[in-house]
Design an enzyme around this catalytic site. Sequence first.
Site, mmCIF file in Angstrom:
data_model
loop_
_atom_site.group_PDB
_atom_site.id
_atom_site.type_symbol
_atom_site.label_atom_id
_atom_site.label_comp_id
_atom_site.label_asym_id
_atom_site.label_seq_id
_atom_site.Cartn_x
_atom_site.Cartn_y
_atom_site.Cartn_z
ATOM 1 N N TYR A 81 -9.255 15.547 -9.537
ATOM 2 C CA TYR A 81 -8.258 14.605 -10.078
ATOM 3 C C TYR A 81 -7.013 15.368 -10.542
ATOM 4 O O TYR A 81 -5.886 15.070 -10.110
ATOM 5 C CB TYR A 81 -8.866 13.794 -11.230
ATOM 6 C CG TYR A 81 -7.856 12.986 -12.017
ATOM 7 C CD1 TYR A 81 -7.229 11.870 -11.459
ATOM 8 C CD2 TYR A 81 -7.520 13.346 -13.329
ATOM 9 C CE1 TYR A 81 -6.300 11.142 -12.187
ATOM 10 C CE2 TYR A 81 -6.609 12.622 -14.055
ATOM 11 C CZ TYR A 81 -5.994 11.522 -13.487
ATOM 12 O OH TYR A 81 -5.067 10.805 -14.216
ATOM 13 N N THR B 134 -7.876 7.201 -10.483
ATOM 14 C CA THR B 134 -8.017 7.634 -11.882
ATOM 15 C C THR B 134 -9.465 7.908 -12.292
ATOM 16 O O THR B 134 -9.705 8.248 -13.448
ATOM 17 C CB THR B 134 -7.410 6.581 -12.829
ATOM 18 O OG1 THR B 134 -8.014 5.321 -12.539
ATOM 19 C CG2 THR B 134 -5.913 6.491 -12.658
ATOM 20 N N ASP C 12 0.869 -1.184 0.000
ATOM 21 C CA ASP C 12 0.000 0.000 0.000
ATOM 22 C C ASP C 12 0.902 1.227 0.000
ATOM 23 O O ASP C 12 1.567 1.513 1.000
ATOM 24 C CB ASP C 12 -0.905 -0.031 1.238
ATOM 25 C CG ASP C 12 -1.845 1.175 1.274
ATOM 26 O OD1 ASP C 12 -1.722 2.065 0.406
ATOM 27 O OD2 ASP C 12 -2.701 1.216 2.167
ATOM 28 N N ILE C 13 0.914 1.934 -1.111
ATOM 29 C CA ILE C 13 1.869 3.046 -1.238
ATOM 30 C C ILE C 13 1.432 4.289 -0.455
ATOM 31 O O ILE C 13 2.124 5.297 -0.478
ATOM 32 C CB ILE C 13 2.158 3.401 -2.714
ATOM 33 C CG1 ILE C 13 0.867 3.786 -3.452
ATOM 34 C CG2 ILE C 13 2.893 2.275 -3.402
ATOM 35 C CD1 ILE C 13 1.119 4.450 -4.787
HETATM 36 N N1 LIG Z 1 -6.106 6.410 -18.021
HETATM 37 C C1 LIG Z 1 -5.788 7.547 -18.613
HETATM 38 O O1 LIG Z 1 -6.387 7.946 -19.622
HETATM 39 C C2 LIG Z 1 -4.677 8.389 -18.074
HETATM 40 C C3 LIG Z 1 -4.371 9.591 -18.732
HETATM 41 C C4 LIG Z 1 -3.307 10.366 -18.254
HETATM 42 C C5 LIG Z 1 -2.576 9.952 -17.138
HETATM 43 N N2 LIG Z 1 -2.925 8.797 -16.504
HETATM 44 C C6 LIG Z 1 -2.123 8.396 -15.345
HETATM 45 O O2 LIG Z 1 -1.473 7.183 -15.680
HETATM 46 C C7 LIG Z 1 -1.293 6.378 -14.514
HETATM 47 C C8 LIG Z 1 -1.844 4.983 -14.775
HETATM 48 O O3 LIG Z 1 -3.226 5.100 -15.073
HETATM 49 P P1 LIG Z 1 -4.118 3.811 -15.383
HETATM 50 O O4 LIG Z 1 -5.152 4.235 -16.343
HETATM 51 O O5 LIG Z 1 -3.262 2.628 -15.675
HETATM 52 O O6 LIG Z 1 -4.805 3.639 -13.942
HETATM 53 P P2 LIG Z 1 -5.638 2.408 -13.316
HETATM 54 O O7 LIG Z 1 -5.950 1.398 -14.340
HETATM 55 O O8 LIG Z 1 -6.737 3.033 -12.528
HETATM 56 O O9 LIG Z 1 -4.580 1.789 -12.309
HETATM 57 C C9 LIG Z 1 -4.238 2.389 -11.081
HETATM 58 C C10 LIG Z 1 -3.707 1.311 -10.181
HETATM 59 O O10 LIG Z 1 -3.415 1.864 -8.883
HETATM 60 C C11 LIG Z 1 -3.683 0.843 -7.929
HETATM 61 N N3 LIG Z 1 -3.822 1.349 -6.553
HETATM 62 C C12 LIG Z 1 -4.880 1.973 -6.015
HETATM 63 N N4 LIG Z 1 -4.640 2.269 -4.709
HETATM 64 C C13 LIG Z 1 -3.402 1.817 -4.420
HETATM 65 C C14 LIG Z 1 -2.578 1.825 -3.248
HETATM 66 N N5 LIG Z 1 -2.981 2.372 -2.074
HETATM 67 N N6 LIG Z 1 -1.342 1.227 -3.289
HETATM 68 C C15 LIG Z 1 -0.939 0.656 -4.436
HETATM 69 N N7 LIG Z 1 -1.663 0.643 -5.592
HETATM 70 C C16 LIG Z 1 -2.872 1.223 -5.587
HETATM 71 C C17 LIG Z 1 -4.983 0.301 -8.453
HETATM 72 O O11 LIG Z 1 -5.271 -0.928 -7.853
HETATM 73 P P3 LIG Z 1 -6.802 -1.501 -7.920
HETATM 74 O O12 LIG Z 1 -7.091 -1.760 -9.341
HETATM 75 O O13 LIG Z 1 -6.685 -2.707 -7.101
HETATM 76 O O14 LIG Z 1 -7.642 -0.414 -7.319
HETATM 77 C C18 LIG Z 1 -4.689 0.166 -9.945
HETATM 78 O O15 LIG Z 1 -4.051 -1.075 -10.214
HETATM 79 C C19 LIG Z 1 -1.973 7.148 -13.383
HETATM 80 O O16 LIG Z 1 -1.006 7.878 -12.687
HETATM 81 C C20 LIG Z 1 -2.915 8.117 -14.093
HETATM 82 O O17 LIG Z 1 -3.144 9.265 -13.332
HETATM 83 C C21 LIG Z 1 -3.941 8.008 -16.951
#
Ligand SMILES: NC(=O)c1ccc[n+]([C@@H]2O[C@H](COP(=O)([O-])OP(=O)(O)OC[C@H]3O[C@@H](n4cnc5c(N)ncnc54)[C@H](OP(=O)(O)O)[C@@H]3O)[C@@H](O)[C@H]2O)c1
Length: 287
Positions: free
Chosen positions: A125, A59, A33-34
């Site tokens: 966000y 997200t 848990d980060i």
């Molecule tokens: N998606 C987009 O379009 C987009 C666009 C621009 C930037 N970003 C950025 O890119 C990055 C990756 O996004 P993504 O779309 O891959 O996000 P995602 O699919 O929502 O993945 C986020 C991950 O964080 C994990 N998490 C949640 N709480 C945590 C905790 N306390 N300790 C450790 N892990 C935890 C989640 O686990 P669970 O699944 O178990 O909750 C999930 O695996 C993020 O920083 C986001 O802000 C995303």
Amino acid sequence: MGNEIRIVSKGSKDKYIFTDVIELDGQETTILDITSLDAIRKMVAENDVKVIVNCAAWTNVDGAEDSEKYALVEKLNATAPENLAKAMKEVGGLLVHISTDYVFGGDPYNTPCKEDQKGTPTGVYGLTKLLGEQNIQKTGVDYLIFRTAWLYSEFGKNFVKTMMNLTATKPQLKVVFDQVGTPTYAYDLAAAIFDIIDNRKFEGNTGVYHYSNEGVTSWYDFTKIIAEIAGNKGCDIQPCHSDEFPSSVKRPAYSVLDKTKVKEVFELAVPYWTDSLKKCMKNIMKE
Ligand SMILES: NC(=O)c1ccc[n+]([C@@H]2O[C@H](COP(=O)([O-])OP(=O)(O)OC[C@H]3O[C@@H](n4cnc5c(N)ncnc54)[C@H](OP(=O)(O)O)[C@@H]3O)[C@@H](O)[C@H]2O)c1
């Protein structure tokens, strides 16, 4: 994003450990848990960690507007990156962190955003992601922050998979054409990150970078191309305005990131968005 990092890291000469807050089906995952600095310190010490690539975040853009969730969103998007930065600073390591185009949007602009453009988030966000960047910078750690946009991949729920499904099953669909940006295949960003880490290109080059695929499109045009590649000819896709889909957060209308810095500093070739979309959809259609 994390799943694409998992794939790309297989070709790395370094050893990576994959963590999540919960156990994942069929994936080798260490629980971490980060939001707990002590837990991160323990993991870093026990495994002699030299680099952290942080893909974890809150997200859900609309969900972040729920005031009852604010403490949790802030903890994940602002405090957790600070924890990771502190842990890496203590051992002289590197933190690679993913941020977002949503740190912009409050000021009107119609040219691609450069890294030093002032952050003007329009929602919780974007605000908490911007705080996360600032918290990392304050620790004095060596960091790479990659702001990216419109991420999709073979994994999880995302726009490409949703539109492949909707254009196959619905006779009609309206999609907004008044928000433009650049879709980004998470694999491409993962490959860029590993090129930089594996070849130690980060030395002397830490800082904030923008990374998306090349090109510009609207969500409407993005959907038209998804349907075309998928061979979904039966859906009438029409452009509409954003106000037809009321949302608690105003999305940036012109969300294009300027990638000049990342291409010049790291000598990266960035794929054009439709080329990457075709690759990803081929993988999805194989599943
Ligand atoms: N998606 C987009 O379009 C987009 C666009 C621009 C930037 N970003 C950025 O890119 C990055 C990756 O996004 P993504 O779309 O891959 O996000 P995602 O699919 O929502 O993945 C986020 C991950 O964080 C994990 N998490 C949640 N709480 C945590 C905790 N306390 N300790 C450790 N892990 C935890 C989640 O686990 P669970 O699944 O178990 O909750 C999930 O695996 C993020 O920083 C986001 O802000 C995303």
